[in-house]
Write a protein that holds these residues in place. Structure first.
Motif, PDB file in Angstrom:
ATOM      1  N   GLU A 197      -5.858  19.056   0.398  1.00 26.22           N
ATOM      2  CA  GLU A 197      -5.278  20.042   1.300  1.00 26.22           C
ATOM      3  C   GLU A 197      -6.067  21.337   1.254  1.00 26.22           C
ATOM      4  OE1 GLU A 197      -2.057  21.658  -2.021  1.00 26.22           O
ATOM      5  OE2 GLU A 197      -1.355  20.833  -0.114  1.00 26.22           O
ATOM      6  N   ALA A 198      -5.813  22.204   2.223  1.00 26.64           N
ATOM      7  CA  ALA A 198      -6.455  23.516   2.254  1.00 26.64           C
ATOM      8  C   ALA A 198      -6.055  24.332   1.033  1.00 26.64           C
ATOM      9  CB  ALA A 198      -6.053  24.251   3.524  1.00 26.64           C
ATOM     10  N   GLN A 199      -7.046  24.988   0.444  1.00 27.06           N
ATOM     11  CA  GLN A 199      -6.811  25.831  -0.727  1.00 27.06           C
ATOM     12  C   GLN A 199      -7.237  27.264  -0.387  1.00 27.06           C
ATOM     13  OE1 GLN A 199      -8.364  24.046  -4.377  1.00 27.06           O
ATOM     14  NE2 GLN A 199      -8.302  22.035  -3.398  1.00 27.06           N
ATOM     15  N   PRO A 200      -6.260  28.173  -0.276  1.00 29.10           N
ATOM     16  CA  PRO A 200      -6.553  29.530   0.224  1.00 29.10           C
ATOM     17  C   PRO A 200      -7.556  30.310  -0.614  1.00 29.10           C
ATOM     18  CG  PRO A 200      -4.193  29.079   0.236  1.00 29.10           C
ATOM     19  CD  PRO A 200      -4.830  27.950  -0.512  1.00 29.10           C
ATOM     20  N   ASP A 201      -7.720  29.976  -1.886  1.00 28.80           N
ATOM     21  CA  ASP A 201      -8.617  30.740  -2.741  1.00 28.80           C
ATOM     22  C   ASP A 201     -10.068  30.281  -2.649  1.00 28.80           C
ATOM     23  OD1 ASP A 201      -7.952  28.302  -3.922  1.00 28.80           O
ATOM     24  OD2 ASP A 201      -8.309  29.050  -5.953  1.00 28.80           O
ATOM     25  N   LYS A 202     -10.343  29.289  -1.820  1.00 24.88           N
ATOM     26  CA  LYS A 202     -11.696  28.749  -1.721  1.00 24.88           C
ATOM     27  C   LYS A 202     -12.543  29.546  -0.729  1.00 24.88           C
ATOM     28  CE  LYS A 202     -11.382  25.236  -4.582  1.00 24.88           C
ATOM     29  NZ  LYS A 202     -12.246  25.085  -5.762  1.00 24.88           N
ATOM     30  N   LEU A 203     -13.867  29.335  -0.817  1.00 20.85           N
ATOM     31  CA  LEU A 203     -14.822  30.068   0.014  1.00 20.85           C
ATOM     32  C   LEU A 203     -14.606  29.764   1.497  1.00 20.85           C
ATOM     33  CD1 LEU A 203     -17.279  31.948  -0.046  1.00 20.85           C
ATOM     34  CD2 LEU A 203     -18.720  29.914  -0.127  1.00 20.85           C
ATOM     35  N   ARG A 204     -14.423  28.501   1.830  1.00 19.13           N
ATOM     36  CA  ARG A 204     -14.058  28.100   3.182  1.00 19.13           C
ATOM     37  C   ARG A 204     -13.040  26.968   3.059  1.00 19.13           C
ATOM     38  NH1 ARG A 204     -19.526  25.193   5.670  1.00 19.13           N
ATOM     39  NH2 ARG A 204     -19.919  23.736   3.970  1.00 19.13           N
ATOM     40  N   GLN A 205     -12.129  26.879   3.991  1.00 16.98           N
ATOM     41  CA  GLN A 205     -10.949  26.046   3.796  1.00 16.98           C
ATOM     42  C   GLN A 205     -10.954  24.798   4.666  1.00 16.98           C
ATOM     43  OE1 GLN A 205      -7.362  28.357   4.239  1.00 16.98           O
ATOM     44  NE2 GLN A 205      -8.134  30.019   2.979  1.00 16.98           N
ATOM     45  N   HIS A 206     -10.389  23.734   4.091  1.00 16.07           N
ATOM     46  CA  HIS A 206     -10.073  22.562   4.884  1.00 16.07           C
ATOM     47  C   HIS A 206      -9.037  22.921   5.938  1.00 16.07           C
ATOM     48  CE1 HIS A 206     -11.282  19.517   1.525  1.00 16.07           C
ATOM     49  NE2 HIS A 206     -12.256  19.682   2.393  1.00 16.07           N
ATOM     50  N   ILE A 207      -9.053  22.190   7.030  1.00 20.74           N
ATOM     51  CA  ILE A 207      -7.980  22.329   8.007  1.00 20.74           C
ATOM     52  C   ILE A 207      -6.817  21.445   7.562  1.00 20.74           C
ATOM     53  CG2 ILE A 207      -9.399  22.957   9.994  1.00 20.74           C
ATOM     54  CD1 ILE A 207      -9.383  19.987  10.791  1.00 20.74           C
ATOM     55  N   GLY A 208      -5.625  22.017   7.535  1.00 19.50           N
ATOM     56  CA  GLY A 208      -4.434  21.229   7.295  1.00 19.50           C
ATOM     57  C   GLY A 208      -4.180  20.872   5.849  1.00 19.50           C
ATOM     58  N   SER A 209      -3.258  19.935   5.676  1.00 20.04           N
ATOM     59  CA  SER A 209      -2.823  19.486   4.361  1.00 20.04           C
ATOM     60  C   SER A 209      -3.639  18.276   3.924  1.00 20.04           C
ATOM     61  CB  SER A 209      -1.339  19.139   4.398  1.00 20.04           C
ATOM     62  OG  SER A 209      -1.097  18.151   5.383  1.00 20.04           O
ATOM     63  N   GLU A 210      -3.265  17.658   2.800  1.00 19.26           N
ATOM     64  CA  GLU A 210      -3.950  16.444   2.369  1.00 19.26           C
ATOM     65  C   GLU A 210      -3.861  15.403   3.478  1.00 19.26           C
ATOM     66  OE1 GLU A 210      -3.977  13.152  -1.256  1.00 19.26           O
ATOM     67  OE2 GLU A 210      -2.946  15.071  -1.518  1.00 19.26           O
ATOM     68  N   ILE A 211      -4.908  14.627   3.651  1.00 16.74           N
ATOM     69  CA  ILE A 211      -5.007  13.740   4.812  1.00 16.74           C
ATOM     70  C   ILE A 211      -4.481  12.338   4.492  1.00 16.74           C
ATOM     71  CG2 ILE A 211      -6.826  15.043   5.938  1.00 16.74           C
ATOM     72  CD1 ILE A 211      -8.884  13.204   4.741  1.00 16.74           C
ATOM     73  N   PHE A 212      -3.742  11.775   5.460  1.00 20.71           N
ATOM     74  CA  PHE A 212      -3.160  10.448   5.297  1.00 20.71           C
ATOM     75  C   PHE A 212      -3.299   9.576   6.548  1.00 20.71           C
ATOM     76  CE2 PHE A 212      -0.901  12.989   2.150  1.00 20.71           C
ATOM     77  CZ  PHE A 212      -0.859  12.137   1.044  1.00 20.71           C
ATOM     78  N   THR A 213      -3.257  10.174   7.733  1.00 21.11           N
ATOM     79  CA  THR A 213      -3.239   9.408   8.979  1.00 21.11           C
ATOM     80  C   THR A 213      -4.649   9.267   9.547  1.00 21.11           C
ATOM     81  OG1 THR A 213      -2.993  11.329  10.429  1.00 21.11           O
ATOM     82  CG2 THR A 213      -0.976  10.403   9.456  1.00 21.11           C
ATOM     83  N   LEU A 214      -4.791   8.411  10.544  1.00 21.07           N
ATOM     84  CA  LEU A 214      -6.088   8.228  11.193  1.00 21.07           C
ATOM     85  C   LEU A 214      -6.563   9.536  11.817  1.00 21.07           C
ATOM     86  CD1 LEU A 214      -8.435   6.500  12.171  1.00 21.07           C
ATOM     87  CD2 LEU A 214      -6.997   5.730  14.087  1.00 21.07           C
TER      88      LEU A 214
END
Length: 523
Positions: A197-214
């Motif tokens: 999932e996205a981690q706010p303290d990181k340099l650049r963030q993933h979009i959204g939460s942990e991924i599960f769906t296609l």
């Protein structure tokens, strides 16, 4: 029915003819998509080639060309639900004036409007340039290279291998420098994306939460593919790729998840992850997933100089022993039935090595192959059982094969551990006088962290693991390899930092393996 003037909708009969002409189209998908209309001249609200272009799986007479149409790449692609005609061309010059192959294929919604064109009839050991066109839009021009003819004598091969590119940890500055290297190909050893999932303290963030769906996996792959440095390396060299765990979920084993998921939930998750992986990689038709199963292990030959055995050590492995993690080895880690590869793939590997006539026999795989005891006190011992240290009998079968059958110059290249290592491969790692039967080069990550607190303990254990010739956990980068008939040289190329897009590159260390003399020497 006539062609419509607006979006250029083709009639079904004409569309079927276009399917038969499509060089890269899969017959299985023709059934899925047969009743969909086809857009011949679509109009887009934004640039459809936002994810760039790529090529891969080079053979002497063919290579796979890839792209994916996506006008809104981080939100499902934003494409209409129709099949779209994509035209492609291959030239022998960078300006695309001397076209030698061309054709068209379909980008279908079922595969997220990705295309995989297996271009045949090319000349061996030659650079080519390629481009896609859809409607009035044209893609960037990519460059690729075919493999030398089988059994032809070539003087050298230059490639780089990389792995572990966690988007959130830092910039892909290493790829910026890799694009400037003089290479014949790139080998990627896994963890192309991360599922976290996205981690706010990181340099650049993933979009959204942990991924599960296609859709989750598609959006995550698309986010990674938007990086301009990654696109640059894809567009300049052919890639040979395999996966590790984070393309699905951390430390999964076969159909066994790490997280608390039901079997049905994880089977579906793996199927979604595999499909999205295929959709975003330059892979051939035989790798098209069938539910949660996908053929990824395969072999590539570069004249009589090198042969690459590309392994899949996630899909078929048994569960990690001893409840996983870094710990003393339990009896299950020594079990004969424990496997990283599955029996079929293991036999495929050994038979291929036995038949090989190549000077250098490469095993491209994921987790560290050599033993490493992180706490070498006799009464304890501490091993990473997600690596081959948790599958000792399976590793011994390969090492004993190398000792007995003696394929020419076996070299293992490895990713996963976010740090740099050089290991002599021993028949018996507990005995320093045991025969050395091969060499392992472990590359650091593109951006993923190696915990700083682990560096000192690993270094402290080096003297008790004499087969390990080199370790560094502080730097990120890739390994550049030059192969000749007389020697293999690996240069550990590292960036000064992953927090600066303009970070510099340097060579941290270089090692060579002389022909016929297993084991690496620092230069």
């Amino acid at each position: 029915m006539k062609l419509m003037d607006g979006d250029r909708l083709l009639p079904i009969r004409c569309r079927r003819r276009k399917i038969l002409l499509g060089a890269g189209f899969f017959t299985g998908l023709a059934v899925i998509s047969q009743w969909r209309p086809v857009l011949a001249q679509p109009r887009f609200s934004s640039y459809p080639f936002s994810l760039g272009v790529a090529s891969g799986d080079p053979l002497p007479n063919s290579v796979v060309l890839w792209t994916r149409l996506a006008i809104d790449p981080l939100n499902g692609g934003g494409m209409p639900p129709e099949n779209i005609i994509v035209r492609w061309s291959v030239a022998v010059d960078k300006n695309m004036t001397k076209i030698v192959r061309s054709g068209q294929t379909l980008a279908t919604p079922e595969l997220a409007h990705s295309v995989h064109v297996d271009v045949r009839g090319l000349e061996p050991e030659r650079w080519y340039w390629y481009q896609f066109r859809v409607g009035k839009e044209v893609s960037p021009i990519g460059r690729t290279r075919t493999a030398p003819a089988r059994n032809s004598s070539i003087p050298q091969l230059n490639f780089a291998f990389a792995s572990c590119q966690d988007w959130q940890n830092g910039y892909y500055t290493a790829y910026k420098h890799m694009a400037e290297e003089e290479l014949d190909l790139v080998v990627h050893l896994g963890d192309y994306i991360y599922e976290y999932e996205a981690q706010p303290d990181k340099l650049r963030q993933h979009i959204g939460s942990e991924i599960f769906t296609l859709e989750d996996y598609r959006n995550r792959h698309a986010q990674y593919k938007t990086d301009p440095n990654l696109q640059a390396v894809h567009g300049k060299f052919p890639w040979i790729i395999t996966w590790d765990d984070h393309e699905v979920e951390n430390n999964y084993a076969g159909l066994i998840p790490e997280e608390n998921q039901s079997q049905e939930e994880f089977v579906n998750r793996r199927a979604y992850a595999y499909q999205a992986y295929y959709e975003h990689m330059p892979l051939r038709r035989f790798s098209l997933p069938k539910g949660p199963d996908m053929q990824l292990y395969r072999r590539f030959t570069f004249g009589d100089l090198a042969e690459f055995n590309v392994l899949d050590t996630r899909q078929y492995r048994t569960d990690q022993p001893c409840d996983d993690g870094l710990k003393p080895r339990c009896s299950q880690a020594l079990a004969e039935e424990a496997t990283m590869t599955g029996q079929k793939q293991e036999q495929w590997l050994l038979k291929g090595l036995d038949k090989s006539s190549a000077r250098w026999n490469v095993i491209a795989q994921q987790t560290m192959f050599a033993e490493y005891d992180f706490d070498p006190r006799p009464e304890t011992g501490l091993f990473n059982v997600d690596q081959w240290d948790g599958y000792v009998a399976a590793r011994n079968r390969i090492l004993n094969f190398l000792a007995q059958r003696q394929p020419s110059n076996p070299v293992v290249i490895t990713g996963d551990i976010h740090s740099s290592w050089v290991n002599d491969l021993k028949v018996d790692f507990q005995n320093p006088d045991s025969a050395t039967v091969g060499t392992e080069f472990v590359g650091t990550s593109i951006s993923s962290d190696f915990p700083t607190e682990f560096i000192a303990p690993v270094k402290a254990a080096l003297s008790d693991n004499p087969h390990t010739k080199f370790f560094d956990g502080a730097y990120r980068g890739y390994v550049r390899c030059n192969l000749t008939r007389d020697r293999w040289q690996s240069d550990y190329r590292v960036v000064s930092t992953i927090t600066d897009e303009n970070a510099s590159i340097s060579t941290l260390a270089s090692f060579v393996v002389e022909n016929g003399q297993p084991g690496a020497q620092k230069i």
